[in-house]
Enzyme design. Structure first.
Site, PDB file in Angstrom:
ATOM      1  N   TYR A 297      -4.212   6.821   1.481  1.00 26.26           N
ATOM      2  CA  TYR A 297      -5.643   7.117   1.412  1.00 26.26           C
ATOM      3  C   TYR A 297      -6.164   7.480   2.804  1.00 26.26           C
ATOM      4  O   TYR A 297      -6.072   6.693   3.741  1.00 26.26           O
ATOM      5  CB  TYR A 297      -6.378   5.904   0.869  1.00 26.26           C
ATOM      6  CG  TYR A 297      -7.767   6.190   0.357  1.00 26.26           C
ATOM      7  CD1 TYR A 297      -7.992   6.436  -0.994  1.00 26.26           C
ATOM      8  CD2 TYR A 297      -8.860   6.188   1.201  1.00 26.26           C
ATOM      9  CE1 TYR A 297      -9.265   6.673  -1.486  1.00 26.26           C
ATOM     10  CE2 TYR A 297     -10.139   6.418   0.734  1.00 26.26           C
ATOM     11  CZ  TYR A 297     -10.338   6.665  -0.611  1.00 26.26           C
ATOM     12  OH  TYR A 297     -11.604   6.897  -1.091  1.00 26.26           O
ATOM     13  N   TYR A 341     -11.673  15.290  -1.862  1.00 26.50           N
ATOM     14  CA  TYR A 341     -12.039  13.877  -1.822  1.00 26.50           C
ATOM     15  C   TYR A 341     -12.451  13.454  -3.222  1.00 26.50           C
ATOM     16  O   TYR A 341     -13.577  13.670  -3.652  1.00 26.50           O
ATOM     17  CB  TYR A 341     -13.193  13.669  -0.838  1.00 26.50           C
ATOM     18  CG  TYR A 341     -13.725  12.248  -0.799  1.00 26.50           C
ATOM     19  CD1 TYR A 341     -12.931  11.210  -0.325  1.00 26.50           C
ATOM     20  CD2 TYR A 341     -15.020  11.965  -1.199  1.00 26.50           C
ATOM     21  CE1 TYR A 341     -13.410   9.915  -0.282  1.00 26.50           C
ATOM     22  CE2 TYR A 341     -15.516  10.667  -1.148  1.00 26.50           C
ATOM     23  CZ  TYR A 341     -14.710   9.652  -0.684  1.00 26.50           C
ATOM     24  OH  TYR A 341     -15.186   8.373  -0.634  1.00 26.50           O
TER      25      TYR A 341
END
Length: 388
Positions: A297, A341
């Site tokens: 991430y 995103y």
């Protein structure tokens, strides 16, 4: 699951379908529409229909509830529906929830989804706005008057301490940005397709909050992503190779807050990631050397380095050198810095493609993918593997 012993979830469920909308800065349609499109695409990919689905999982921050998505997508009766908290930290936990439901017989086919207009609508990067009072929000209240108003400012506190402790310069964070954008440049689905960067580009990008530059911060995206989870047995009768859930975990550390855990003993690590790492390694019986691809991430580059260190791929302060050495194929879709995103859900999809052998940046012989979710918050992680 216990943080002290292995669990028995591994090998009982698999991701069998992935689907997404286009990734843009202005989708031109509602978040519900994005969710339904992504769910439909994932079911098509899995060779299943809405009638097969009896479970849905999403994020607490999603504006399209499970029941509404089921109605709009033509899904009938549900036996399982669930939401996971803490923003991007929820990503891998949605698959864990689905796998738990499948393994226990609560549901047969569960779809995990995330859909938002995060660029044209709500922008998480703009920080705290119009927040309803909550107990967890009290922690933010200690920091907002000091000017720590945005995610970048919260991460910058830890990033500055990291550089100081290990005698590093901000350029070390650029290693992550360059790798992500290199992969995104070869990915037609990525927003930054065809746009690689260099370390010089990173160093020339403007400051957001020192020591974070523009190219250390993930983009904002409109889009949707969905994943279909079912049992390994059923997966073997479907058209795509299954990505088996080898292990799944959630983790929160001591003195955990949402992005502002500044009162721990130190700021140079991610204890919540450490909890997840220990659970994944313990339950899977694997070690860092067994991982073929890392999908970590990357909302902010410093936390990628700290994740590598928490998982034991390298020692404290060595994450930048590890990335520079290309010691592990990393974020082969381009990450949230380069592709989109989507609170980490697109990263899980990339891990599935690596197991299937269909990534645009395919790692030869990849059979195990590590995926992580948002850090700085209570988080989650997955190890996905090939069947057999």
């Amino acid at each position: 699951m216990s943080i002290r012993r292995p669990d028995t979830l591994g090998g009982k469920a698999a991701v069998v379908g992935i689907g997404a909308t286009e990734f843009s800065k202005n989708s031109g349609r509602s978040e519900l529409k994005l969710a339904v499109e992504a769910v439909g695409a994932a079911l098509d990919d899995a060779g299943l229909t809405p009638a097969d689905v009896d479970g849905l999982v999403t994020f607490t921050m999603d504006t399209s509830p499970e029941i509404t998505v089921a109605q709009a997508a033509g899904i009938g009766e549900l036996s399982f529906f669930s939401r996971i908290h803490y923003g991007g930290g929820a990503a891998c936990a949605t698959v864990q929830q689905a796998a738990l439901a499948v393994a226990s017989g609560v549901a047969d086919v569960v779809v995990c989804y995330r859909a938002f207009n995060e660029r044209s609508g709500r922008r998480f990067g703009s920080g705290v706005q119009r927040r309803e009072p909550t107990a967890e929000g009290a922690a933010l209240g200690w920091n907002l008057p000091s000017g720590l108003l945005t995610p970048a400012s919260w991460v910058a506190m830890a990033a500055q301490r990291y550089l100081h402790m290990y005698g590093l310069e901000p350029e070390v964070f650029g290693q992550v940005a360059v790798v992500d954008r290199r992969h995104a440049a070869r990915n037609p689905a990525a927003y930054f397709h065809g746009q690689p960067i260099t370390l010089a580009d990173h160093a020339a990008s403007r400051w957001i909050v020192e020591p974070l530059r523009l190219l250390d911060c993930c983009q904002e995206t409109d889009g949707g992503q969905a994943l279909v989870v079912t049992s390994v047995e059923r997966a073997r009768d479907l058209p795509r190779p299954p990505a088996v859930v080898v292990a799944a975990a959630q983790g929160a550390g001591r003195s955990q807050e949402q992005m502002t855990s500044f009162y721990r003993d130190g700021l140079t690590g991610l204890p919540e990631t450490g909890v997840v790492a220990r659970q994944l390694w313990r339950s899977s019986g694997l070690a860092p050397a067994d991982i073929d691809v890392g999908i970590l991430y990357d909302h902010f580059t410093p936390f990628v380095l700290m994740q590598l260190e928490e998982f034991g791929f390298c020692g404290p302060g060595e994450g930048g050198a590890f990335v520079e050495a290309d010691a592990l194929p990393l974020n082969t879709h381009g990450g949230q810095l380069g592709e989109a995103y989507l609170h980490g859900m697109n990263g899980i999809a990339e891990a599935v493609r690596q197991i299937r052998g269909t990534s645009v940046n395919q790692v030869a012989g990849a059979s195990r993918s590590l995926v992580t979710a948002g850090t700085g918050v209570p988080t989650s992680g997955l190890i996905l593997g090939a069947d057999g």
